[in-house]
Design a protein around this motif. Sequence first.
Motif, PDB file in Angstrom:
ATOM      1  N   ARG A   1       5.752   4.016   5.494  1.00 40.67           N
ATOM      2  CA  ARG A   1       6.864   3.511   4.691  1.00 40.67           C
ATOM      3  C   ARG A   1       6.719   2.013   4.463  1.00 40.67           C
ATOM      4  O   ARG A   1       7.116   1.488   3.435  1.00 40.67           O
ATOM      5  CB  ARG A   1       8.186   3.815   5.400  1.00 40.67           C
TER       6      ARG A   1
ATOM      7  N   ASP B   1       7.933   3.667  -3.812  1.00 40.24           N
ATOM      8  CA  ASP B   1       8.737   4.193  -2.707  1.00 40.24           C
ATOM      9  C   ASP B   1       8.416   3.493  -1.385  1.00 40.24           C
ATOM     10  O   ASP B   1       9.161   3.646  -0.406  1.00 40.24           O
ATOM     11  CB  ASP B   1       8.504   5.691  -2.548  1.00 40.24           C
ATOM     12  N   LYS B   2       7.333   2.727  -1.350  1.00 35.07           N
ATOM     13  CA  LYS B   2       6.945   2.025  -0.122  1.00 35.07           C
ATOM     14  C   LYS B   2       7.431   0.575  -0.165  1.00 35.07           C
ATOM     15  O   LYS B   2       7.675   0.017  -1.243  1.00 35.07           O
ATOM     16  CB  LYS B   2       5.426   2.059   0.066  1.00 35.07           C
ATOM     17  N   ARG B   3       7.540  -0.025   1.004  1.00 31.57           N
ATOM     18  CA  ARG B   3       7.864  -1.450   1.119  1.00 31.57           C
ATOM     19  C   ARG B   3       6.585  -2.203   1.466  1.00 31.57           C
ATOM     20  O   ARG B   3       5.887  -1.839   2.430  1.00 31.57           O
ATOM     21  CB  ARG B   3       8.934  -1.673   2.180  1.00 31.57           C
TER      22      ARG B   3
ATOM     23  N   GLU C   1       6.040   0.036  12.940  1.00 36.36           N
ATOM     24  CA  GLU C   1       6.240   0.764  11.687  1.00 36.36           C
ATOM     25  C   GLU C   1       5.252   0.423  10.578  1.00 36.36           C
ATOM     26  O   GLU C   1       5.244   1.075   9.542  1.00 36.36           O
ATOM     27  CB  GLU C   1       7.671   0.508  11.175  1.00 36.36           C
TER      28      GLU C   1
END
Length: 200
Positions: A45, A68-70, A120
């Motif tokens: 993510r 959709d990713k950061r 993360e």
Amino acid sequence: MTGDKQTLREHYLAQRRRLSDTERLRADAAIRERIRRLPEYRQARLVAIYAGDGTEPDLLPLTAADPDKRFFLPRYVSGAGRYELAEVRDPATELRPGRYKLAEPAPECPAATPTEMRDEMLFLIPGVAFDEHGVRLGRGGGYYDRLLAETGGVIAGVFYAAQQANALPEQAHDRRMDLAVTEEKVWFFHDAAVPNTATP
């Protein structure tokens, strides 16, 4: 090829500069496609990338390809002698000239939290050269080594095939990569004592 680090840097930087614009564009597209097919990337993510110096593989188009990713990029912390990662949503408007003439996130871009950095983040990092054991040769400032020292996330080096070395010198504090992506294949470095595998 082995030798002192500065000699190796000069050799592999020259290898990288020899690529023509056409070869570079073709290789960059292949590298991005291989990255997008990686399970580690599809599941991530949060992704750390970089703004290249014009001779490194260009990863910035990933921000538009995968909204959709950061995405986070390195930003120099003035006075601290280190880099942090800051989130960039639109590279066209949120990057500014920074240290070493490299584009960096603007001051208002939020920095990654320690938890995001530690647990993360998928790290896609550049380098001057890499070898079949997952050793990465950087520019010499140790900035990525310090940035990655506390992370438990996957570290993927991003290189052109011409940057592969047979063996590179390594120091105790160096953090080996988990994998490396070139325009030709993906290298996995699960265990330096076991022969490494590569996917075409």
